[in-house]
Design an enzyme around this catalytic site. Structure first.
Site, mmCIF file in Angstrom:
data_model
loop_
_atom_site.group_PDB
_atom_site.id
_atom_site.type_symbol
_atom_site.label_atom_id
_atom_site.label_comp_id
_atom_site.label_asym_id
_atom_site.label_seq_id
_atom_site.Cartn_x
_atom_site.Cartn_y
_atom_site.Cartn_z
ATOM 1 N N HIS A 82 0.844 -1.196 0.000
ATOM 2 C CA HIS A 82 0.000 0.000 0.000
ATOM 3 C C HIS A 82 0.876 1.242 0.000
ATOM 4 C CE1 HIS A 82 -3.691 2.280 0.900
ATOM 5 N NE2 HIS A 82 -2.887 3.063 1.595
ATOM 6 N N ASP A 161 -14.596 3.487 7.911
ATOM 7 C CA ASP A 161 -13.519 4.324 7.367
ATOM 8 C C ASP A 161 -14.054 5.214 6.251
ATOM 9 O OD1 ASP A 161 -10.704 5.142 6.913
ATOM 10 O OD2 ASP A 161 -11.070 4.174 4.990
ATOM 11 N N ARG A 168 -13.637 13.597 7.784
ATOM 12 C CA ARG A 168 -12.326 14.207 8.044
ATOM 13 C C ARG A 168 -11.967 15.187 6.939
ATOM 14 N NH1 ARG A 168 -8.738 9.284 8.054
ATOM 15 N NH2 ARG A 168 -7.052 10.800 8.166
ATOM 16 N N SER A 183 -6.864 4.318 9.488
ATOM 17 C CA SER A 183 -7.624 4.267 8.231
ATOM 18 C C SER A 183 -6.941 3.307 7.244
ATOM 19 C CB SER A 183 -7.703 5.693 7.656
ATOM 20 O OG SER A 183 -8.074 5.680 6.317
ATOM 21 N N LYS A 187 -8.117 -0.980 6.310
ATOM 22 C CA LYS A 187 -8.403 -1.483 4.958
ATOM 23 C C LYS A 187 -7.489 -2.666 4.620
ATOM 24 C CE LYS A 187 -8.212 2.729 3.117
ATOM 25 N NZ LYS A 187 -8.639 4.009 3.579
HETATM 26 N N1 URA Z 1 -5.054 7.143 2.913
HETATM 27 C C1 URA Z 1 -6.041 6.519 3.587
HETATM 28 O O1 URA Z 1 -6.508 5.457 3.189
HETATM 29 N N2 URA Z 1 -6.493 7.080 4.716
HETATM 30 C C2 URA Z 1 -6.006 8.236 5.206
HETATM 31 O O2 URA Z 1 -6.444 8.677 6.243
HETATM 32 C C3 URA Z 1 -4.984 8.888 4.495
HETATM 33 C C4 URA Z 1 -4.514 8.308 3.337
#
Ligand code: URA
Length: 433
Positions: A82, A161, A168, A183, A187
């Site tokens: 990621h 999220d 946010r 966050s 995932k």
């Molecule tokens: N990428 C994400 O998935 N979440 C965040 O809060 C910032 C970047």
């Protein structure tokens, strides 16, 4: 339990309990707690931070808010990757097939681009015929047969999220390390991989502008992974200028093909090899990163990595002919030069401005539902440290109409020229395990 008590507790800098964190995430996911109260709590978290225990609880509460993916029918150690996001970041297009060619199964869910950053899914869709939707069974079968499948995020993964991120975004609470770490990790955990390699970007074009903040974010995510029994490794890489020379969807596929042919830009190639080396060691294929680095280079020079990319593209409906002849990828009708009236050296290139310029040309979306044009983008002919003379072309805009004044303004703002050659920045700053 009352949400007001949680807000006041966090406002005073106290730690929330596991139960309290689950209460707020469950309540918010089910629309039982209003946005205004969650906004207040997010702002308190932004200022007061969270303990490691709270961050781990928040991550798990978000994982539990929706479905999780079971990758156990896939043979081997599943290693996910990621990136925290940047401009020109096509590493997944390169690292995915490279790692698969080495024998690590790649079962990846990727996102679309939003704002100035691009997304892997949009880039893949620039390949004629490529489709990013596979059923769960097809996904598993593709990975078992071809070692790799990349699909769009589907189903109900981490709905908490999704809601929190949207909130946010409009309440000035994105740039909080506990909130970003939970966050991203929620995932990754919900997507089911055994090990996770994170590419944490540092610099003007990244969420983390300083090395110190990037180290803190990386350490936090590694610690969450450990607490949840997922080996997690963070590579800290430079985003003080766009990665590679191409920005835009078809443009980035072209550049990914170059890297897989062994003809890519050195810094981009090095980021990919570093991430891929960590992945194949985590996947149990190589004993150490030195031999992995060598083995992966061999997969590139022998053509096996490119062949793997072709197999992957074909398996997901894409036209494999574009790999041999990238000129078959979508191509813009016009090419406009961005020339300089200065001389000296390229001192810096603000990645965010370049990303915004590409978005204005149509390569990215301002709103989620916007359509994008796969053919448009920017080629950066001059990068940081390159000498320049008056009249040199610094970049080429691939566009569909000649009115590109706004995009040119962004490029003008992005390029800083100096009389001295700037010191070379490392491409990899650190690796945190
Ligand atoms: N990428 C994400 O998935 N979440 C965040 O809060 C910032 C970047």
């Amino acid at each position: 339990m009352r949400m007001l008590d949680l807000i006041e507790k966090k406002r005073e800098g106290q730690a929330l309990s596991t139960e309290e964190i689950h209460f707020f995430i469950d309540g918010y996911t089910r629309d039982q707690i209003p946005d205004y109260q969650v906004s207040a709590l997010l702002m308190a978290i932004y200022f007061k931070g969270m303990t490691d225990q709270e961050i781990s609880d928040l991550t798990m509460a978000m994982v539990d808010s929706g479905d999780t993916v079971d990758l156990s029918p896939i043979k081997g150690i599943k290693v996910d990757k990621h990136s925290t996001g940047g401009v020109g970041d096509k590493t997944s297009l390169i690292v995915g097939p490279l790692v698969a060619a080495a024998g690590v199964p790649v079962a990846k869910m990727s996102g679309r681009g939003l704002g100035h950053t691009g997304g892997t899914i949009d880039k893949l869709e620039a390949i004629p015929g490529f489709h990013i939707e596979l059923s769960r069974d097809e996904f598993i079968e593709h990975v078992n047969t071809h070692k790799i499948a990349i699909v769009g995020q589907s189903g109900n993964l981490t709905p908490a999220d999704k809601k929190l991120y949207a909130l946010r975004d409009v309440t000035g609470t994105v740039a909080s390390i506990p909130l970003i770490a939970s966050s991203i990790m929620s995932k990754k955990i919900a997507s089911g991989a055994d090990s996770i390699v994170l590419d944490v970007k540092v610099g003007s074009g990244a969420f983390m502008k300083t090395l110190e903040d990037a180290r803190r974010l990386a350490a936090e995510m590694v610690s969450i992974g450990k607490s949840l029994n997922r080996q997690t490794i963070a590579v800290l890489s430079d985003m003080n200028q766009p990665l590679g020379r191409e920005v835009g969807n078809a443009n980035e596929v072209r550049e990914a093909i170059d890297v897989l042919k062994g003809q890519g830009e050195e810094r981009l190639t090095e980021v990919c090899l570093t991430i891929a080396s960590q992945m194949v060691v985590a996947g149990g294929i190589y004993k150490d990163v030195e031999s992995a680095h060598e083995g992966l280079q061999e997969l590139i020079s022998s053509g096996q990595a490119l062949e793997q990319f072709k197999t992957f593209v074909q398996a997901q409906g894409g036209d494999p002919a574009v790999i041999d002849d990238p000129s078959q990828l979508p191509e813009a009708s016009q090419h406009i030069k961005f020339q300089t009236d200065q001389e000296g050296y390229v001192h810096s290139i603000d990645a965010e401005q370049v990303g915004l310029a590409a978005m204005l040309l149509g390569a990215g979306r301002q709103q989620k539902e916007d359509a994008i044009d796969y053919a448009v983008g920017i080629t950066l002919l001059k990068k940081v440290g390159d000498p320049i003379n008056i009249g040199d072309t610094l970049a080429v805009l691939h566009c569909q109409h000649p009115s590109v004044a706004e995009a040119l303004e962004k490029l003008e703002a992005a390029y800083q020229i100096s009389s001295q050659k700037p010191e070379e920045q490392p491409i990899i700053y650190d690796i945190i395990k």
